[in-house]
Scaffold this motif. Structure first.
Motif, mmCIF file in Angstrom:
data_model
loop_
_atom_site.group_PDB
_atom_site.id
_atom_site.type_symbol
_atom_site.label_atom_id
_atom_site.label_comp_id
_atom_site.label_asym_id
_atom_site.label_seq_id
_atom_site.Cartn_x
_atom_site.Cartn_y
_atom_site.Cartn_z
ATOM 1 N N PHE A 1 12.297 -64.376 75.590
ATOM 2 C CA PHE A 1 13.169 -65.057 76.554
ATOM 3 C C PHE A 1 12.746 -66.517 76.709
ATOM 4 O O PHE A 1 13.595 -67.410 76.800
ATOM 5 C CB PHE A 1 13.131 -64.342 77.909
ATOM 6 N N ASP A 2 11.434 -66.762 76.727
ATOM 7 C CA ASP A 2 10.938 -68.141 76.823
ATOM 8 C C ASP A 2 11.306 -68.931 75.561
ATOM 9 O O ASP A 2 11.663 -70.117 75.650
ATOM 10 C CB ASP A 2 9.420 -68.142 77.014
ATOM 11 N N THR A 3 11.219 -68.292 74.402
ATOM 12 C CA THR A 3 11.602 -68.955 73.153
ATOM 13 C C THR A 3 13.065 -69.349 73.188
ATOM 14 O O THR A 3 13.441 -70.467 72.814
ATOM 15 C CB THR A 3 11.331 -68.036 71.947
ATOM 16 N N ALA A 4 13.909 -68.421 73.643
ATOM 17 C CA ALA A 4 15.344 -68.718 73.763
ATOM 18 C C ALA A 4 15.580 -69.889 74.705
ATOM 19 O O ALA A 4 16.383 -70.784 74.413
ATOM 20 C CB ALA A 4 16.089 -67.484 74.252
ATOM 21 N N SER A 5 14.863 -69.910 75.810
ATOM 22 C CA SER A 5 15.008 -71.001 76.774
ATOM 23 C C SER A 5 14.575 -72.332 76.164
ATOM 24 O O SER A 5 15.245 -73.359 76.327
ATOM 25 C CB SER A 5 14.178 -70.699 78.023
ATOM 26 N N ASN A 6 13.461 -72.320 75.439
ATOM 27 C CA ASN A 6 12.965 -73.554 74.814
ATOM 28 C C ASN A 6 13.927 -74.079 73.753
ATOM 29 O O ASN A 6 14.013 -75.291 73.519
ATOM 30 C CB ASN A 6 11.586 -73.306 74.198
ATOM 31 N N LEU A 7 14.649 -73.164 73.116
ATOM 32 C CA LEU A 7 15.625 -73.553 72.096
ATOM 33 C C LEU A 7 17.008 -73.841 72.698
ATOM 34 O O LEU A 7 17.961 -74.089 71.957
ATOM 35 C CB LEU A 7 15.744 -72.451 71.038
ATOM 36 N N LYS A 8 17.070 -73.771 74.049
ATOM 37 C CA LYS A 8 18.329 -74.014 74.769
ATOM 38 C C LYS A 8 19.421 -73.029 74.341
ATOM 39 O O LYS A 8 20.598 -73.398 74.191
ATOM 40 C CB LYS A 8 18.798 -75.456 74.594
ATOM 41 N N ARG B 1 14.665 -73.373 62.935
ATOM 42 C CA ARG B 1 13.728 -74.325 62.322
ATOM 43 C C ARG B 1 14.377 -75.072 61.164
ATOM 44 O O ARG B 1 14.087 -76.255 60.947
ATOM 45 C CB ARG B 1 12.465 -73.588 61.893
ATOM 46 N N ASP B 2 15.268 -74.401 60.435
ATOM 47 C CA ASP B 2 16.017 -75.092 59.384
ATOM 48 C C ASP B 2 16.918 -76.162 59.996
ATOM 49 O O ASP B 2 17.050 -77.269 59.451
ATOM 50 C CB ASP B 2 16.860 -74.103 58.574
ATOM 51 N N CYS B 3 17.555 -75.821 61.122
ATOM 52 C CA CYS B 3 18.407 -76.801 61.809
ATOM 53 C C CYS B 3 17.590 -78.011 62.250
ATOM 54 O O CYS B 3 18.034 -79.160 62.105
ATOM 55 C CB CYS B 3 19.079 -76.156 63.025
ATOM 56 N N GLN B 4 16.399 -77.755 62.762
ATOM 57 C CA GLN B 4 15.533 -78.861 63.181
ATOM 58 C C GLN B 4 15.170 -79.738 61.993
ATOM 59 O O GLN B 4 15.216 -80.972 62.080
ATOM 60 C CB GLN B 4 14.268 -78.298 63.840
ATOM 61 N N GLY C 1 14.974 -63.891 61.806
ATOM 62 C CA GLY C 1 16.042 -64.635 61.142
ATOM 63 C C GLY C 1 16.575 -65.829 61.901
ATOM 64 O O GLY C 1 16.766 -66.914 61.327
ATOM 65 N N PHE C 2 16.807 -65.664 63.197
ATOM 66 C CA PHE C 2 17.428 -66.755 63.937
ATOM 67 C C PHE C 2 16.422 -67.840 64.308
ATOM 68 O O PHE C 2 16.799 -69.000 64.481
ATOM 69 C CB PHE C 2 18.176 -66.206 65.161
ATOM 70 N N PHE D 1 17.114 -60.779 70.542
ATOM 71 C CA PHE D 1 17.260 -62.198 70.201
ATOM 72 C C PHE D 1 17.009 -62.450 68.713
ATOM 73 O O PHE D 1 17.579 -63.365 68.120
ATOM 74 C CB PHE D 1 16.267 -63.051 70.999
ATOM 75 N N ASP D 2 16.087 -61.674 68.114
ATOM 76 C CA ASP D 2 15.643 -61.918 66.731
ATOM 77 C C ASP D 2 15.149 -63.355 66.562
ATOM 78 O O ASP D 2 15.449 -64.036 65.585
ATOM 79 C CB ASP D 2 16.752 -61.594 65.736
ATOM 80 N N LEU D 3 14.340 -63.785 67.536
ATOM 81 C CA LEU D 3 13.705 -65.101 67.516
ATOM 82 C C LEU D 3 12.183 -64.948 67.402
ATOM 83 O O LEU D 3 11.417 -65.781 67.876
ATOM 84 C CB LEU D 3 14.049 -65.880 68.789
ATOM 85 N N ARG D 4 11.748 -63.887 66.748
ATOM 86 C CA ARG D 4 10.317 -63.619 66.619
ATOM 87 C C ARG D 4 9.648 -64.584 65.647
ATOM 88 O O ARG D 4 10.266 -65.077 64.700
ATOM 89 C CB ARG D 4 10.089 -62.194 66.101
ATOM 90 N N GLU D 5 8.374 -64.810 65.875
ATOM 91 C CA GLU D 5 7.543 -65.498 64.900
ATOM 92 C C GLU D 5 7.220 -64.519 63.764
ATOM 93 O O GLU D 5 7.122 -63.313 63.984
ATOM 94 C CB GLU D 5 6.226 -65.954 65.539
ATOM 95 N N PRO D 6 7.069 -65.010 62.545
ATOM 96 C CA PRO D 6 6.634 -64.124 61.461
ATOM 97 C C PRO D 6 5.309 -63.445 61.811
ATOM 98 O O PRO D 6 4.455 -64.032 62.486
ATOM 99 C CB PRO D 6 6.469 -65.078 60.271
ATOM 100 N N ASN D 7 5.158 -62.183 61.388
ATOM 101 C CA ASN D 7 3.906 -61.475 61.658
ATOM 102 C C ASN D 7 3.019 -61.470 60.417
ATOM 103 O O ASN D 7 3.249 -62.234 59.480
ATOM 104 C CB ASN D 7 4.200 -60.051 62.155
#
Length: 338
Positions: free
Chosen positions: A224-231, A198-201, A192-193, A177-183
């Motif tokens: 997977f939960d992050t993807a779901s929350n972002l629809k 967040r830029d879109c928001q 990246g995504f 997904f590449d929807l990770r939080e920065p570490n």
């Protein structure tokens, strides 16, 4: 145009740019007639740091190859480094590809954005500026990475070019997904995504993102939960099969219909390691680059909405028999000649 070119030279930090040497594009020569030309004969090298640089008119099709020589995001993400040499690896594999462009098409090599002193953010900024510059001159960027941190810089360049009312849909062939939080190391190849979301928001725009080839064993439940929350809807690797061809085609076409422009990105780790061993995070399973895969790719390309494209995670350190580079070249050939 000349004023824009001069401004680009002033904007890009010269420490983060390298033009392509003249001896890179060499290969077999069967003559100069259009019917027998190969990429090394057709491509025009441009040094964006040269004085009074200008781009030729784009003709009926303009392609601008841009290398992103950076794998700092992979290092920060704990992956296998080496993808910074992906652009050179790709050019070598592409030199002898046959030209199927029209006589009036123009194919440029704008050189490489490089990452200096582990400053990935500056490299991404330079990439964004170069992408926007190519688009403003009528060229379709084709970016070769490099780690998938290429995505944030690439998307930013597209966003900076398009009109505020226009939407950008992202189709990402990727196992992750590449929807990770920065570490603790900051943003990286896996964030990246989420950064784009967040830029879109912040911009009050919808986050339009369709990942294709997602593997359950390569993504945590949190992702997977992050993807779901972002629809975010996605097409899983295990569901990417011929028996679901019509369903997948409809899903792709519906996503494309809802976007003004499509940014197409392919991470080479979406493929089984038997086809693409030279990546930063190899997987024993994955998509197969067969006729079905290319038919799905063609569905995206045939929409006429693809504004810009890239291929990420081509890592020559781990490539066996140049399989990954040759596959990336085959993908590029199809993407440029849909």
């Amino acid at each position: 145009m000349e004023k824009r070119n001069k401004n680009l030279k002033n904007m890009i930090n010269p420490l983060f740019y390298r033009s392509t040497p003249a001896d890179v594009w060499t290969g077999r020569n069967d003559g100069t007639d259009l019917a027998v030309q190969r990429w090394h004969q057709r491509i025009i090298r441009i040094d964006l740091q040269a004085e009074n640089v200008s781009l030729p008119p784009a003709g009926d099709q303009g392609i601008a190859l841009i290398g992103f020589s950076c794998d700092e995001g992979v290092r920060r993400n704990g992956g296998r480094t080496g993808a910074k040499d992906g652009p050179a690896h790709f050019r070598k594999a592409s030199c002898n590809l046959p030209v199927h462009l029209t006589e009036d098409a123009v194919f440029l090599d704008l050189g490489d954005i490089i990452c200096t002193d582990q400053n990935m953010e500056e490299a991404q900024l330079s990439l964004a500026q170069t992408v926007a510059f190519a688009l403003s001159n009528g060229y379709q960027p084709f970016v070769i990475g490099g780690g998938h941190e290429v995505a944030y810089g690439h998307y930013t360049g597209i966003k900076n070019h398009v009109k505020p009312a226009e939407s950008i849909g992202i189709i990402n062939f990727d196992a992750h997904f590449d929807l990770r939080e920065p570490n603790e190391n900051g943003t990286n190849s896996g964030t990246g995504f989420l950064q784009i979301a967040r830029d879109c928001q912040s911009d009050g725009k919808p986050f339009r993102y369709l990942p294709v080839g997602i593997q359950q064993n390569s993504n945590t439940k949190y992702l997977f939960d992050t993807a779901s929350n972002l629809k975010v809807n996605y097409i899983p690797a295990e569901g990417f099969m011929v028996s679901r061809a019509e369903e997948i085609r409809i899903q792709l076409e519906e996503f494309i219909t809802g976007s003004t422009h499509i940014y197409l990105t392919i991470c080479m780790d979406v493929f089984s390691s038997s086809f693409a061993p030279g990546v930063s995070a190899a997987a024993f399973s994955g998509l197969i680059p067969d006729a079905f895969f290319f038919s799905c790719l063609q569905t995206v390309l045939a929409s006429g909405k693809v504004i810009s494209m890239d291929i990420a995670e081509c890592n020559p350190v781990y490539d066996q028999d140049q399989r990954t580079a040759k596959l990336a070249a085959a993908l590029a050939f199809r993407m440029i000649n849909p």
